[in-house]
Write a protein that holds these residues in place. Sequence first.
Motif, short mmCIF file in Angstrom:
data_model
loop_
_atom_site.label_atom_id
_atom_site.label_comp_id
_atom_site.label_asym_id
_atom_site.label_seq_id
_atom_site.Cartn_x
_atom_site.Cartn_y
_atom_site.Cartn_z
N THR A 267 0.83 -1.19 0.00
CA THR A 267 0.00 0.00 0.00
C THR A 267 0.86 1.25 0.00
O THR A 267 2.06 1.19 0.27
CB THR A 267 -0.95 0.00 1.22
OG1 THR A 267 -1.80 1.13 1.15
CG2 THR A 267 -0.19 0.02 2.52
N ALA B 58 -5.00 15.20 1.06
CA ALA B 58 -5.32 13.81 1.42
C ALA B 58 -5.75 13.71 2.88
O ALA B 58 -6.67 12.95 3.21
CB ALA B 58 -4.11 12.92 1.16
N GLU C 15 -0.45 18.57 -1.43
CA GLU C 15 -0.93 17.20 -1.68
C GLU C 15 -1.16 16.46 -0.36
O GLU C 15 -2.14 15.73 -0.22
CB GLU C 15 0.10 16.45 -2.52
CG GLU C 15 -0.31 15.07 -2.93
CD GLU C 15 0.72 14.37 -3.80
OE1 GLU C 15 0.50 13.19 -4.11
OE2 GLU C 15 1.74 14.98 -4.17
N LYS D 55 -9.46 14.50 3.81
CA LYS D 55 -10.50 13.51 3.54
C LYS D 55 -10.98 12.81 4.80
O LYS D 55 -12.07 12.27 4.83
CB LYS D 55 -9.98 12.47 2.54
CG LYS D 55 -9.76 13.02 1.16
CD LYS D 55 -9.23 11.96 0.24
CE LYS D 55 -8.96 12.57 -1.12
NZ LYS D 55 -8.41 11.57 -2.05
N SER E 66 1.07 5.01 1.75
CA SER E 66 0.57 5.83 2.85
C SER E 66 1.31 7.16 2.86
O SER E 66 2.43 7.25 2.36
CB SER E 66 0.80 5.13 4.19
OG SER E 66 0.17 3.88 4.20
N TYR E 67 0.68 8.18 3.45
CA TYR E 67 1.32 9.48 3.58
C TYR E 67 1.67 9.71 5.05
O TYR E 67 0.97 9.24 5.94
CB TYR E 67 0.37 10.59 3.15
CG TYR E 67 0.15 10.70 1.65
CD1 TYR E 67 0.71 9.81 0.76
CD2 TYR E 67 -0.64 11.72 1.14
CE1 TYR E 67 0.49 9.93 -0.60
CE2 TYR E 67 -0.86 11.84 -0.22
CZ TYR E 67 -0.29 10.95 -1.09
OH TYR E 67 -0.50 11.07 -2.43
N ASN F 196 -3.86 6.51 5.28
CA ASN F 196 -4.26 6.13 3.93
C ASN F 196 -4.69 7.39 3.18
O ASN F 196 -5.63 8.06 3.60
CB ASN F 196 -5.41 5.13 4.03
CG ASN F 196 -5.83 4.60 2.70
OD1 ASN F 196 -5.73 5.26 1.68
ND2 ASN F 196 -6.30 3.36 2.70
N PRO F 197 -4.06 7.71 2.05
CA PRO F 197 -4.41 8.94 1.35
C PRO F 197 -5.77 8.91 0.64
O PRO F 197 -6.32 9.95 0.31
CB PRO F 197 -3.28 9.11 0.33
CG PRO F 197 -2.75 7.75 0.12
CD PRO F 197 -2.95 7.01 1.41
N THR F 198 -6.34 7.73 0.43
CA THR F 198 -7.64 7.67 -0.25
C THR F 198 -8.80 7.99 0.66
O THR F 198 -9.79 8.56 0.24
CB THR F 198 -7.86 6.29 -0.91
OG1 THR F 198 -7.75 5.28 0.09
CG2 THR F 198 -6.85 6.04 -2.00
N ASN F 199 -8.68 7.61 1.97
CA ASN F 199 -9.78 7.89 2.89
C ASN F 199 -9.36 8.72 4.10
O ASN F 199 -10.19 9.08 4.91
CB ASN F 199 -10.46 6.59 3.35
CG ASN F 199 -9.52 5.67 4.09
OD1 ASN F 199 -8.46 6.07 4.55
ND2 ASN F 199 -9.91 4.42 4.21
#
Length: 111
Positions: A39, A106, A102, A109, A41-42, A59-62
Amino acid sequence: MTSKKLKIIIVTAIVLLLCVPFVFHNSISDRFNPLIAETISYAEVPQNTQKYYSVQSFNPTNGKLLPYKIKYVGGYSPNEKYIAIDHKGQYVRSIEYISKKEFFAAKKKAE
């Protein structure tokens, strides 16, 4: 020692050796564990160093925090503060420095 006891000892040893990587999490065991997904991650890391310890990433998507901290992440730019970590559990494949914009886009979110 009878052959039956020897077979039991050998089978037990093999089972234990196969189960150890699933119980202990470190960069070596996580690298080869097929049950852990790779995965990205940030994370925000301290400046003026290239060695990051106990990195809490998300997790940058959620925007949700990972349930564990990555024990060690090596860097290459002591002036940067935000990173994207390509990892599989504790095994870090690579990092990439990202912009503040950026990172916070993220992180937002999660809110």
